[in-house]
Design a protein around this motif. Sequence first.
Motif, PDB file in Angstrom:
ATOM      1  N   PRO A  38      92.972  35.873  65.818  1.00 59.03           N
ATOM      2  CA  PRO A  38      93.555  36.334  67.087  1.00 59.03           C
ATOM      3  C   PRO A  38      93.354  37.846  67.235  1.00 59.03           C
ATOM      4  O   PRO A  38      92.810  38.502  66.354  1.00 59.03           O
ATOM      5  CB  PRO A  38      95.039  35.986  66.929  1.00 59.03           C
ATOM      6  CG  PRO A  38      95.266  35.987  65.454  1.00 59.03           C
ATOM      7  CD  PRO A  38      93.987  35.501  64.840  1.00 59.03           C
ATOM      8  N   ASP A  39      93.826  38.378  68.348  1.00 57.24           N
ATOM      9  CA  ASP A  39      93.677  39.815  68.611  1.00 57.24           C
ATOM     10  C   ASP A  39      94.207  40.667  67.467  1.00 57.24           C
ATOM     11  O   ASP A  39      93.641  41.707  67.146  1.00 57.24           O
ATOM     12  CB  ASP A  39      94.388  40.199  69.912  1.00 57.24           C
ATOM     13  CG  ASP A  39      93.659  39.687  71.139  1.00 57.24           C
ATOM     14  OD1 ASP A  39      92.469  39.315  71.024  1.00 57.24           O
ATOM     15  OD2 ASP A  39      94.289  39.647  72.214  1.00 57.24           O
ATOM     16  N   GLU A  40      95.286  40.225  66.861  1.00 57.72           N
ATOM     17  CA  GLU A  40      95.869  40.966  65.744  1.00 57.72           C
ATOM     18  C   GLU A  40      94.865  41.084  64.588  1.00 57.72           C
ATOM     19  O   GLU A  40      94.749  42.124  63.953  1.00 57.72           O
ATOM     20  CB  GLU A  40      97.133  40.256  65.259  1.00 57.72           C
ATOM     21  CG  GLU A  40      97.849  40.964  64.136  1.00 57.72           C
ATOM     22  CD  GLU A  40      99.087  40.204  63.699  1.00 57.72           C
ATOM     23  OE1 GLU A  40      99.773  40.722  62.815  1.00 57.72           O
ATOM     24  OE2 GLU A  40      99.363  39.102  64.226  1.00 57.72           O
ATOM     25  N   GLY A  41      94.107  40.017  64.336  1.00 60.55           N
ATOM     26  CA  GLY A  41      93.091  40.039  63.290  1.00 60.55           C
ATOM     27  C   GLY A  41      91.963  40.997  63.626  1.00 60.55           C
ATOM     28  O   GLY A  41      91.495  41.739  62.762  1.00 60.55           O
ATOM     29  N   HIS A  42      91.539  41.002  64.885  1.00 61.74           N
ATOM     30  CA  HIS A  42      90.499  41.943  65.322  1.00 61.74           C
ATOM     31  C   HIS A  42      90.973  43.373  65.100  1.00 61.74           C
ATOM     32  O   HIS A  42      90.223  44.218  64.608  1.00 61.74           O
ATOM     33  CB  HIS A  42      90.188  41.752  66.807  1.00 61.74           C
ATOM     34  CG  HIS A  42      89.470  40.488  67.108  1.00 61.74           C
ATOM     35  ND1 HIS A  42      88.410  40.420  67.971  1.00 61.74           N
ATOM     36  CD2 HIS A  42      89.646  39.227  66.650  1.00 61.74           C
ATOM     37  CE1 HIS A  42      87.976  39.183  68.052  1.00 61.74           C
ATOM     38  NE2 HIS A  42      88.723  38.447  67.260  1.00 61.74           N
TER      39      HIS A  42
ATOM     40  N   GLU B 129      90.740  48.515  62.230  1.00 64.90           N
ATOM     41  CA  GLU B 129      91.450  49.592  61.529  1.00 64.90           C
ATOM     42  C   GLU B 129      90.841  49.849  60.158  1.00 64.90           C
ATOM     43  O   GLU B 129      90.722  50.998  59.737  1.00 64.90           O
ATOM     44  CB  GLU B 129      92.934  49.254  61.394  1.00 64.90           C
ATOM     45  CG  GLU B 129      93.701  49.396  62.690  1.00 64.90           C
ATOM     46  CD  GLU B 129      95.151  48.946  62.573  1.00 64.90           C
ATOM     47  OE1 GLU B 129      95.592  48.588  61.460  1.00 64.90           O
ATOM     48  OE2 GLU B 129      95.837  48.946  63.605  1.00 64.90           O
ATOM     49  N   VAL B 130      90.436  48.785  59.466  1.00 65.08           N
ATOM     50  CA  VAL B 130      89.803  48.955  58.153  1.00 65.08           C
ATOM     51  C   VAL B 130      88.446  49.637  58.312  1.00 65.08           C
ATOM     52  O   VAL B 130      88.096  50.530  57.532  1.00 65.08           O
ATOM     53  CB  VAL B 130      89.673  47.603  57.418  1.00 65.08           C
ATOM     54  CG1 VAL B 130      88.903  47.764  56.120  1.00 65.08           C
ATOM     55  CG2 VAL B 130      91.047  47.020  57.138  1.00 65.08           C
ATOM     56  N   ILE B 131      87.673  49.246  59.333  1.00 64.54           N
ATOM     57  CA  ILE B 131      86.385  49.906  59.590  1.00 64.54           C
ATOM     58  C   ILE B 131      86.600  51.383  59.874  1.00 64.54           C
ATOM     59  O   ILE B 131      85.913  52.245  59.323  1.00 64.54           O
ATOM     60  CB  ILE B 131      85.639  49.217  60.752  1.00 64.54           C
ATOM     61  CG1 ILE B 131      85.186  47.819  60.327  1.00 64.54           C
ATOM     62  CG2 ILE B 131      84.448  50.056  61.204  1.00 64.54           C
ATOM     63  CD1 ILE B 131      84.622  46.972  61.453  1.00 64.54           C
TER      64      ILE B 131
ATOM     65  N   ALA C 215      89.093  53.294  58.941  1.00 67.17           N
ATOM     66  CA  ALA C 215      89.518  53.975  57.718  1.00 67.17           C
ATOM     67  C   ALA C 215      88.331  54.220  56.793  1.00 67.17           C
ATOM     68  O   ALA C 215      88.220  55.289  56.181  1.00 67.17           O
ATOM     69  CB  ALA C 215      90.589  53.147  57.009  1.00 67.17           C
ATOM     70  N   ALA C 216      87.422  53.252  56.708  1.00 62.95           N
ATOM     71  CA  ALA C 216      86.234  53.429  55.867  1.00 62.95           C
ATOM     72  C   ALA C 216      85.360  54.555  56.398  1.00 62.95           C
ATOM     73  O   ALA C 216      84.856  55.383  55.629  1.00 62.95           O
ATOM     74  CB  ALA C 216      85.435  52.120  55.797  1.00 62.95           C
ATOM     75  N   LEU C 217      85.194  54.626  57.706  1.00 62.18           N
ATOM     76  CA  LEU C 217      84.384  55.690  58.296  1.00 62.18           C
ATOM     77  C   LEU C 217      85.001  57.063  58.089  1.00 62.18           C
ATOM     78  O   LEU C 217      84.304  58.055  57.902  1.00 62.18           O
ATOM     79  CB  LEU C 217      84.173  55.432  59.792  1.00 62.18           C
ATOM     80  CG  LEU C 217      83.282  54.250  60.138  1.00 62.18           C
ATOM     81  CD1 LEU C 217      83.265  54.029  61.647  1.00 62.18           C
ATOM     82  CD2 LEU C 217      81.878  54.452  59.614  1.00 62.18           C
ATOM     83  N   ALA C 218      86.314  57.126  58.131  1.00 64.15           N
ATOM     84  CA  ALA C 218      87.010  58.406  57.990  1.00 64.15           C
ATOM     85  C   ALA C 218      86.928  58.960  56.575  1.00 64.15           C
ATOM     86  O   ALA C 218      87.014  60.174  56.384  1.00 64.15           O
ATOM     87  CB  ALA C 218      88.468  58.254  58.399  1.00 64.15           C
TER      88      ALA C 218
ATOM     89  N   ALA D 289      93.113  42.681  56.002  1.00 63.89           N
ATOM     90  CA  ALA D 289      91.706  42.526  56.341  1.00 63.89           C
ATOM     91  C   ALA D 289      90.840  43.258  55.323  1.00 63.89           C
ATOM     92  O   ALA D 289      91.311  44.141  54.612  1.00 63.89           O
ATOM     93  CB  ALA D 289      91.437  43.095  57.739  1.00 63.89           C
ATOM     94  N   TRP D 290      89.578  42.869  55.261  1.00 63.11           N
ATOM     95  CA  TRP D 290      88.610  43.557  54.422  1.00 63.11           C
ATOM     96  C   TRP D 290      87.279  43.602  55.158  1.00 63.11           C
ATOM     97  O   TRP D 290      87.018  42.792  56.038  1.00 63.11           O
ATOM     98  CB  TRP D 290      88.449  42.883  53.066  1.00 63.11           C
ATOM     99  CG  TRP D 290      87.961  41.457  53.134  1.00 63.11           C
ATOM    100  CD1 TRP D 290      88.734  40.331  53.180  1.00 63.11           C
ATOM    101  CD2 TRP D 290      86.608  41.014  53.217  1.00 63.11           C
ATOM    102  NE1 TRP D 290      87.927  39.216  53.275  1.00 63.11           N
ATOM    103  CE2 TRP D 290      86.626  39.602  53.288  1.00 63.11           C
ATOM    104  CE3 TRP D 290      85.382  41.661  53.221  1.00 63.11           C
ATOM    105  CZ2 TRP D 290      85.463  38.846  53.371  1.00 63.11           C
ATOM    106  CZ3 TRP D 290      84.218  40.907  53.306  1.00 63.11           C
ATOM    107  CH2 TRP D 290      84.270  39.518  53.369  1.00 63.11           C
TER     108      TRP D 290
END
Length: 76
Positions: A19-23, A28-30, A32-35, A56-57
């Motif tokens: 669902p939208d929450e999963g997206h 958010e993980v992407i 954080a990885a970019l930051a 998520a991962w």
Amino acid sequence: MAFRVDLSVQAEDALKGPPDEGHRDVMEVIAAALAQRGSWPAPGGWDGAVRQGRRAWVAYATYGDGTEVYGVGWTG
């Protein structure tokens, strides 16, 4: 400096299920990885990295001009 983020076909397909929450969790993980550029694998090599969030991962590789996300998961 701007970087490109590409989602592989498998990652795009995986995002069709949650669902939208999963997206939101995956994005958010992407973000954080970019930051945290210091935690990126060496650009252009065969190395990849996995970044985990709360529910998520993402698995990704980096290149000179961007990042490719080749796997995602979400536990709902």
